[in-house]
Write a protein that holds these residues in place. Structure first.
Motif, PDB file in Angstrom:
ATOM      1  N   VAL A   1       0.851  -1.184   0.000  1.00  0.00           N
ATOM      2  CA  VAL A   1       0.000   0.000   0.000  1.00  0.00           C
ATOM      3  C   VAL A   1       0.888   1.236   0.000  1.00  0.00           C
ATOM      4  O   VAL A   1       1.716   1.408   0.898  1.00  0.00           O
ATOM      5  CB  VAL A   1      -0.936   0.013   1.235  1.00  0.00           C
ATOM      6  CG1 VAL A   1      -1.743   1.300   1.303  1.00  0.00           C
ATOM      7  CG2 VAL A   1      -1.854  -1.198   1.227  1.00  0.00           C
ATOM      8  N   ASP A   2       0.736   2.082  -1.013  1.00  0.00           N
ATOM      9  CA  ASP A   2       1.477   3.341  -1.077  1.00  0.00           C
ATOM     10  C   ASP A   2       0.850   4.314  -0.093  1.00  0.00           C
ATOM     11  O   ASP A   2      -0.355   4.584  -0.164  1.00  0.00           O
ATOM     12  CB  ASP A   2       1.428   3.933  -2.490  1.00  0.00           C
ATOM     13  CG  ASP A   2       2.169   3.068  -3.501  1.00  0.00           C
ATOM     14  OD1 ASP A   2       3.143   2.390  -3.114  1.00  0.00           O
ATOM     15  OD2 ASP A   2       1.775   3.080  -4.681  1.00  0.00           O
ATOM     16  N   VAL A   3       1.661   4.837   0.844  1.00  0.00           N
ATOM     17  CA  VAL A   3       1.125   5.718   1.881  1.00  0.00           C
ATOM     18  C   VAL A   3       1.719   7.132   1.855  1.00  0.00           C
ATOM     19  O   VAL A   3       1.164   8.035   2.469  1.00  0.00           O
ATOM     20  CB  VAL A   3       1.285   5.113   3.293  1.00  0.00           C
ATOM     21  CG1 VAL A   3       0.535   3.808   3.411  1.00  0.00           C
ATOM     22  CG2 VAL A   3       2.735   4.910   3.651  1.00  0.00           C
ATOM     23  N   LEU A   4       2.833   7.313   1.173  1.00  0.00           N
ATOM     24  CA  LEU A   4       3.474   8.620   1.111  1.00  0.00           C
ATOM     25  C   LEU A   4       4.062   8.805  -0.278  1.00  0.00           C
ATOM     26  O   LEU A   4       4.701   7.896  -0.799  1.00  0.00           O
ATOM     27  CB  LEU A   4       4.573   8.717   2.172  1.00  0.00           C
ATOM     28  CG  LEU A   4       5.319  10.030   2.327  1.00  0.00           C
ATOM     29  CD1 LEU A   4       4.366  11.141   2.756  1.00  0.00           C
ATOM     30  CD2 LEU A   4       6.436   9.877   3.348  1.00  0.00           C
ATOM     31  N   GLY A   5       3.822   9.960  -0.860  1.00  0.00           N
ATOM     32  CA  GLY A   5       4.296  10.236  -2.215  1.00  0.00           C
ATOM     33  C   GLY A   5       3.134  10.304  -3.169  1.00  0.00           C
ATOM     34  O   GLY A   5       2.078  10.852  -2.849  1.00  0.00           O
ATOM     35  N   THR A   6       3.318   9.729  -4.371  1.00  0.00           N
ATOM     36  CA  THR A   6       2.218   9.686  -5.323  1.00  0.00           C
ATOM     37  C   THR A   6       1.815   8.237  -5.562  1.00  0.00           C
ATOM     38  O   THR A   6       2.598   7.318  -5.334  1.00  0.00           O
ATOM     39  CB  THR A   6       2.578  10.353  -6.673  1.00  0.00           C
ATOM     40  OG1 THR A   6       3.549   9.559  -7.359  1.00  0.00           O
ATOM     41  CG2 THR A   6       3.092  11.764  -6.463  1.00  0.00           C
ATOM     42  N   ALA A   7       0.588   8.054  -6.001  1.00  0.00           N
ATOM     43  CA  ALA A   7       0.066   6.717  -6.268  1.00  0.00           C
ATOM     44  C   ALA A   7      -0.886   6.778  -7.447  1.00  0.00           C
ATOM     45  O   ALA A   7      -1.463   7.827  -7.742  1.00  0.00           O
ATOM     46  CB  ALA A   7      -0.675   6.174  -5.037  1.00  0.00           C
ATOM     47  N   VAL A   8      -1.050   5.657  -8.103  1.00  0.00           N
ATOM     48  CA  VAL A   8      -2.042   5.543  -9.173  1.00  0.00           C
ATOM     49  C   VAL A   8      -3.327   5.023  -8.534  1.00  0.00           C
ATOM     50  O   VAL A   8      -3.325   3.993  -7.854  1.00  0.00           O
ATOM     51  CB  VAL A   8      -1.558   4.590 -10.288  1.00  0.00           C
ATOM     52  CG1 VAL A   8      -2.640   4.407 -11.335  1.00  0.00           C
ATOM     53  CG2 VAL A   8      -0.280   5.128 -10.918  1.00  0.00           C
ATOM     54  N   VAL A   9      -4.421   5.755  -8.748  1.00  0.00           N
ATOM     55  CA  VAL A   9      -5.708   5.413  -8.153  1.00  0.00           C
ATOM     56  C   VAL A   9      -6.764   5.376  -9.247  1.00  0.00           C
ATOM     57  O   VAL A   9      -6.674   6.081 -10.243  1.00  0.00           O
ATOM     58  CB  VAL A   9      -6.075   6.428  -7.037  1.00  0.00           C
ATOM     59  CG1 VAL A   9      -6.308   7.816  -7.590  1.00  0.00           C
ATOM     60  CG2 VAL A   9      -7.262   5.971  -6.221  1.00  0.00           C
ATOM     61  N   GLU A  10      -7.781   4.537  -9.051  1.00  0.00           N
ATOM     62  CA  GLU A  10      -8.894   4.466 -10.003  1.00  0.00           C
ATOM     63  C   GLU A  10      -9.908   5.556  -9.702  1.00  0.00           C
ATOM     64  O   GLU A  10     -10.314   5.745  -8.551  1.00  0.00           O
ATOM     65  CB  GLU A  10      -9.578   3.106  -9.916  1.00  0.00           C
ATOM     66  CG  GLU A  10     -10.700   2.943 -10.919  1.00  0.00           C
ATOM     67  CD  GLU A  10     -11.389   1.601 -10.850  1.00  0.00           C
ATOM     68  OE1 GLU A  10     -12.489   1.480 -11.421  1.00  0.00           O
ATOM     69  OE2 GLU A  10     -10.850   0.664 -10.223  1.00  0.00           O
TER      70      GLU A  10
END
Length: 115
Positions: free
Chosen positions: A54-63
């Motif tokens: 699970v990405d918790v800090l920074g950027t992430a790709v989300v739907e």
């Protein structure tokens, strides 16, 4: 539709229910519900007991759960997808890309949030 992210911190969580990839998740490993808070975005999907990054800090790709403008503040819909925050709910991220419709994948800057 983005396929990139820059995660500064990724945690492994044990899921407490079924989670779809690229959706917001809670610290207990459940998919975030409407207006809920989240610890981050699940990179992979799974079922209760599975361990997922699970990405918790920074950027992430989300739907996306709807059309979203660049720069919009994001919250979760009932399915844990990103939608535009208007007046209520946990502020979970900022859209770094636009989404034309539900189902698009966009990069977002994750925001720290707490209940």
């Amino acid at each position: 539709m983005s396929q990139q992210s820059l995660s500064l911190l990724t945690l492994t969580l044990t899921l407490s229910g079924t989670v779809t990839p690229r959706r917001f998740v809670t610290s207990t490993g459940a998919q975030t519900g409407a207006d809920g808070n989240a610890i981050g975005v699940a990179r992979l999907g799974g079922v209760s007991g599975d361990k997922v990054p699970v990405d918790v800090l920074g950027t992430a790709v989300v739907e996306a759960g709807a059309a979203i403008a660049v720069g919009a503040t994001l919250k979760a819909d009932a399915s844990g997808r990103a939608i535009t925050w208007v007046t209520a709910g946990g502020r979970l991220g900022v859209a770094l890309e636009a989404a034309a419709a539900a189902g698009d994948l966009i990069e977002c800057l994750l925001l720290d949030n707490a209940a």
